[in-house]
Design an enzyme around this catalytic site. Structure first.
Site, PDB file in Angstrom:
ATOM      1  N   SER A  13       0.836  -1.215   0.000  1.00 29.98           N
ATOM      2  CA  SER A  13       0.000   0.000   0.000  1.00 29.98           C
ATOM      3  C   SER A  13       0.865   1.257   0.000  1.00 29.98           C
ATOM      4  CB  SER A  13      -0.927   0.000   1.221  1.00 29.98           C
ATOM      5  OG  SER A  13      -0.165  -0.076   2.415  1.00 29.98           O
ATOM      6  N   SER A 144      14.072  -7.812   6.168  1.00 30.89           N
ATOM      7  CA  SER A 144      14.431  -7.717   7.583  1.00 30.89           C
ATOM      8  C   SER A 144      14.776  -6.254   7.841  1.00 30.89           C
ATOM      9  CB  SER A 144      15.598  -8.663   7.859  1.00 30.89           C
ATOM     10  OG  SER A 144      16.086  -8.500   9.159  1.00 30.89           O
ATOM     11  N   TYR A 158      11.008  -5.024  18.097  1.00 28.52           N
ATOM     12  CA  TYR A 158      11.182  -4.950  16.631  1.00 28.52           C
ATOM     13  C   TYR A 158      12.415  -5.773  16.241  1.00 28.52           C
ATOM     14  CZ  TYR A 158      11.894  -2.942  11.956  1.00 28.52           C
ATOM     15  OH  TYR A 158      12.077  -2.774  10.598  1.00 28.52           O
ATOM     16  N   LYS A 162      12.691  -9.191  13.856  1.00 28.82           N
ATOM     17  CA  LYS A 162      13.539  -9.299  12.657  1.00 28.82           C
ATOM     18  C   LYS A 162      14.640 -10.352  12.854  1.00 28.82           C
ATOM     19  CE  LYS A 162      11.453  -6.070  10.133  1.00 28.82           C
ATOM     20  NZ  LYS A 162      10.688  -6.411   8.914  1.00 28.82           N
TER      21      LYS A 162
END
Ligand SMILES: NC(=O)c1ccc[n+]([C@@H]2O[C@H](COP(=O)([O-])OP(=O)(O)OC[C@H]3O[C@@H](n4cnc5c(N)ncnc54)[C@H](OP(=O)(O)O)[C@@H]3O)[C@@H](O)[C@H]2O)c1
Length: 298
Positions: A13, A144, A158, A162
């Protein structure tokens, strides 16, 4: 493999995903630009992509895909295969940042993050791999981050999401090589996209407020990252180079960043150590990419 490839991208998007779609389609690759809710919340984004595709005659098709929903992933992959007959490349790009002191991130926030950033790729890979296996070729790209290799305070969850993605992507690399399928990890540094505006903040403010000066780290880090952010087109150009690299010659990891943070050094050392580990357990031959000799081929 045909030089023009069929590519499915998650999270198209905005940001990287949308740029990947545009960059790859302009080089003649067929792109399924997938996103959540293209008929509702993302209607404007979906219609801009469709209008651009029509105006510039680009082979981009918008499909709905929420990486947290098995059925949605399955429908999008089925629709792409029905239209193009194959999927050559899946780009696991959908993701977001949770920022805040680790103790202040609630288990629910952590769970939602892992469901998108980590399990999202699990769902997509499980949906595309039977098709890639049938083709005896394919590329899984995992978006990543530099934060998938180094740890930043206030980015703990976060980074964890990853790091988890990197571990899995590397495991896919070894397990799928013999079948002619490559798993690749892309590690962008900080780039200008809506990611900073879409960052979710740790919910437990009462706990954050007990940390004194340390509670300023999230704001300090976010400011440093956004003020050093590079032009995201660099990352889209890197993806184009990766998918146009011949089968069997792609690297496992690509670190692409406006700043040299030394991540390439970690990757180089990790490559050596991993080679030793595979050798030590007698797995080197099993994890080699066999050109033109995929498992099960006559
Ligand atoms: N920009 C950077 O500096 C940077 C650096 C390293 C890594 N990355 C990684 O790059 C990837 C793309 O981020 P970006 O920078 O391009 O930011 P972005 O513009 O915020 O893009 C994130 C995309 O992920 C989508 N997404 C979130 N949850 C989803 C779900 N459940 N199902 C499907 N799509 C979902 C978003 O869709 P909606 O519109 O529906 O929310 C959006 O399209 C992320 O994985 C991010 O961690 C970014």
């Amino acid at each position: 493999m045909n030089s023009k490839q069929v590519v499915l991208i998650t999270g198209s998007s905005t940001g990287f995903g949308r740029m990947f779609a545009d960059t790859l389609a302009r080089k003649g690759h067929t792109v399924f630009a997938t996103m959540r809710d293209p008929g509702g919340r993302n209607a404007k984004n979906a219609s801009e992509i469709r209008s651009l595709a029509e105006k510039d005659s680009l082979p981009i098709y918008v499909l709905e895909l929420d990486v947290t929903d098995d059925a949605s992933v399955g429908r999008a992959v089925d629709a792409a295969v029905a239209k193009a007959g194959r999927i050559d490349v899946a780009i696991n790009n959908a993701g977001y940042v949770v920022s805040g002191l680790a103790e202040a991130v609630t288990p629910e926030q952590a769970q939602r993050l892992m469901d998108t950033n980590f399990l999202g790729s699990v769902r997509v890979n499980r949906a595309v791999l039977p098709h890639m296996r049938r083709q005896r070729s394919g590329v899984l790209i995992h978006v990543s981050s530099g934060a998938g290799r180094v740890i930043l305070p206030s980015f703990g969850f976060y980074c964890a999401s990853k790091f988890a993605l990197e571990a899995l992507a590397e495991s896919y690399r070894y397990e799928l090589a013999g079948q002619g399928i490559e798993s690749v990890i892309l590690e962008p540094g900080a780039y200008e996209t809506p990611v900073f505006g879409n960052t979710v903040t740790a919910a437990d403010e009462a706990r954050t407020n007990t940390y004194g000066a340390v509670k300023e780290i999230p704001a300090k880090l976010n400011a440093a990252l956004s003020s050093n952010a590079g032009n995201a087109q660099e990352v889209a150009d890197a993806v184009l180079r990766i998918i146009e690299t011949p089968a069997g010659e792609k690297q496992l990891r690509y670190f692409v960043s406006p700043q040299d943070l030394g991540v390439d050094k970690i990757n180089a050392l990790s490559k050596q150590v991993q080679a030793n580990v595979l050798e030590a357990f007698g797995l080197t031959a099993d994890t080699k990419f066999l050109k033109g000799k995929a498992v099960g081929s006559a």
